[in-house]
Design a protein around this motif. Structure first.
Motif, short mmCIF file in Angstrom:
data_model
loop_
_atom_site.label_atom_id
_atom_site.label_comp_id
_atom_site.label_asym_id
_atom_site.label_seq_id
_atom_site.Cartn_x
_atom_site.Cartn_y
_atom_site.Cartn_z
N ASP A 1 -9.58 -3.70 5.06
CA ASP A 1 -8.68 -4.27 4.05
C ASP A 1 -7.94 -3.11 3.39
OD1 ASP A 1 -9.52 -7.12 4.12
OD2 ASP A 1 -11.43 -6.29 3.42
N GLU A 2 -6.82 -3.42 2.75
CA GLU A 2 -6.10 -2.40 2.01
C GLU A 2 -5.26 -3.05 0.92
OE1 GLU A 2 -3.28 -0.29 4.42
OE2 GLU A 2 -2.54 -2.11 5.37
N GLY A 3 -4.84 -2.24 -0.03
CA GLY A 3 -4.01 -2.76 -1.11
C GLY A 3 -3.75 -1.70 -2.15
N TYR A 4 -3.26 -2.14 -3.29
CA TYR A 4 -2.97 -1.25 -4.41
C TYR A 4 -3.68 -1.79 -5.65
CZ TYR A 4 0.68 0.92 -1.59
OH TYR A 4 1.36 1.58 -0.60
N ALA A 5 -4.28 -0.90 -6.42
CA ALA A 5 -4.96 -1.29 -7.65
C ALA A 5 -4.22 -0.71 -8.84
CB ALA A 5 -6.40 -0.78 -7.65
N PRO A 6 -3.97 -1.52 -9.88
CA PRO A 6 -3.34 -0.98 -11.09
C PRO A 6 -4.29 -0.01 -11.78
CG PRO A 6 -4.07 -3.24 -11.45
CD PRO A 6 -4.29 -2.96 -10.00
N ALA A 7 -3.86 1.22 -11.95
CA ALA A 7 -4.69 2.23 -12.59
C ALA A 7 -4.06 2.59 -13.93
CB ALA A 7 -4.84 3.44 -11.69
N THR A 8 -4.31 3.78 -14.43
CA THR A 8 -3.80 4.17 -15.74
C THR A 8 -2.42 4.81 -15.61
OG1 THR A 8 -4.88 6.33 -15.61
CG2 THR A 8 -6.15 4.52 -16.57
N GLY A 9 -1.65 4.79 -16.69
CA GLY A 9 -0.37 5.47 -16.71
C GLY A 9 0.66 4.94 -15.74
N GLY A 10 0.51 3.69 -15.33
CA GLY A 10 1.48 3.11 -14.40
C GLY A 10 1.24 3.43 -12.95
N VAL A 11 0.13 4.07 -12.62
CA VAL A 11 -0.19 4.40 -11.23
C VAL A 11 -0.65 3.15 -10.49
CG1 VAL A 11 -1.76 5.68 -9.71
CG2 VAL A 11 -0.76 6.81 -11.71
N GLY A 12 -0.08 2.91 -9.31
CA GLY A 12 -0.58 1.89 -8.41
C GLY A 12 -1.35 2.58 -7.31
N MET A 13 -2.68 2.63 -7.42
CA MET A 13 -3.50 3.43 -6.52
C MET A 13 -3.75 2.71 -5.19
SD MET A 13 -7.33 5.00 -7.08
CE MET A 13 -6.80 6.39 -8.08
N TYR A 14 -3.35 3.35 -4.10
CA TYR A 14 -3.60 2.78 -2.78
C TYR A 14 -5.07 2.93 -2.43
CZ TYR A 14 -3.65 2.26 2.30
OH TYR A 14 -3.94 1.86 3.59
N TRP A 15 -5.62 1.89 -1.80
CA TRP A 15 -6.98 1.93 -1.31
C TRP A 15 -7.07 1.30 0.07
CZ3 TRP A 15 -9.08 -2.83 -0.20
CH2 TRP A 15 -8.51 -3.95 -0.83
N ARG A 16 -7.97 1.80 0.87
CA ARG A 16 -8.23 1.27 2.20
C ARG A 16 -9.73 1.10 2.34
NH1 ARG A 16 -8.68 3.33 7.73
NH2 ARG A 16 -7.71 1.84 9.16
N SER A 17 -10.16 -0.10 2.68
CA SER A 17 -11.57 -0.45 2.72
C SER A 17 -12.03 -0.71 4.16
CB SER A 17 -11.82 -1.69 1.86
OG SER A 17 -13.14 -2.16 1.99
N LEU A 18 -13.15 -0.12 4.53
CA LEU A 18 -13.77 -0.34 5.83
C LEU A 18 -15.20 -0.81 5.64
CD1 LEU A 18 -11.47 1.88 6.45
CD2 LEU A 18 -12.82 2.38 8.49
#
Length: 268
Positions: free
Chosen positions: A9-26
């Motif tokens: 799976d993959e996506g973006y998580a809302p983080a601090t300071g307006g960062v959209g953190m990419y993540w990839r899950s296995l």
């Protein structure tokens, strides 16, 4: 087992300071393991280690601000901001308490996350020093030179190729170099805060690392470990552990098969 055999799976998580953190899950199951790359790294920077670790658990590899798929924002790099981003991702994905694992720059980020957000950490794996002068002097001298002036050299490296292949702004690498260089030159010493970490910690280094074994032993002692014999029956064996991988320089640690074996044994 390869990535073709694992749930991805993959996506973006809302983080601090307006960062959209990419993540990839296995993978799936178990306590989630959150992998954080080194400077200039991407989610795949751990190589086959990622697949090995995902064989028995869910592994979520992230990309920090300005790295890989994660767009940069108007925020200087610091140690605390990405640590807060990692904690925000853990909460957003409902992973916690999770097992953060960071290498080099990512190790410092995970260490700060454990210090600032202990509630999201079950176990912690770190391959980094706990103070800036824990690096060898020649390594620090190299860090002092990191910046956009060295872009033409970096342009020829696999790190830049991996970045350019996925970055939302492929021309942003010189800015990434300047921000990273400023961070690497920032003094820090987290020794006293390390003493307060209650989660079990696995420290991992190479015996040819940019971090001397003496600092690894010092860091381990700050965790209250390596200070006495465990007894004939091992009953005094500490929950935290120290591993020194034979024949491994700093740049090989994150992709070495031995790392997966050490981490598997620690996380259970």
């Amino acid at each position: 087992m390869t990535t073709t055999d694992l749930r991805v799976d993959e996506g973006y998580a809302p983080a601090t300071g307006g960062v959209g953190m990419y993540w990839r899950s296995l993978g799936q199951g178990g306590t989630p393991l959150v992998l954080v790359h080194a400077g200039f790294g991407v989610a795949e920077a751990f190589g086959d280690v990622l697949d090995r670790l995902a064989a028995g658990r869910r592994v979520v590899a992230v990309e920090l601000q300005g790295h890989g798929h994660t767009a940069d924002v108007d925020r200087p790099f610091s140690w605390d901001a990405p640590a807060d981003d990692v904690a925000a991702l853990v909460r957003h994905l409902g992973l916690g308490p999770a097992d953060p694992m960071g290498y080099s720059l990512g190790g410092g980020v995970c260490l700060r996350a454990a210090i600032r957000h202990p509630e999201v950490v079950r176990r912690l794996v770190v391959s980094a020093p706990c103070r800036r002068d824990g690096w060898f002097p020649d390594v620090l001298a190299g860090m002092d030179q990191v910046g956009a002036a060295g872009f033409e050299v970096m342009r020829q490296t696999p790190m830049y190729a991996a970045y350019a292949a996925v970055a939302p702004d492929p021309d942003g690498f010189p800015v990434l170099m300047d921000k990273t260089g400023a961070l690497l030159r920032t003094p820090y010493d987290w020794s006293e805060e390390v003493r307060g970490i209650t989660a079990p910690v696995q420290l991992v280094y190479g015996d040819a690392d940019g971090i001397p074994p003496a600092h690894a032993a010092e860091f381990f002692a700050l965790l209250g470990r390596g200070l006495r014999d465990a007894g004939w029956d091992g009953s005094g064996r500490p929950a935290s552990r120290l591993a020194v991988l034979p024949g491994r320089p700093h740049y090989d640690v994150s992709s070495s098969p031995e790392l997966a074996q050490v981490v598997d044994g620690f996380l259970g």
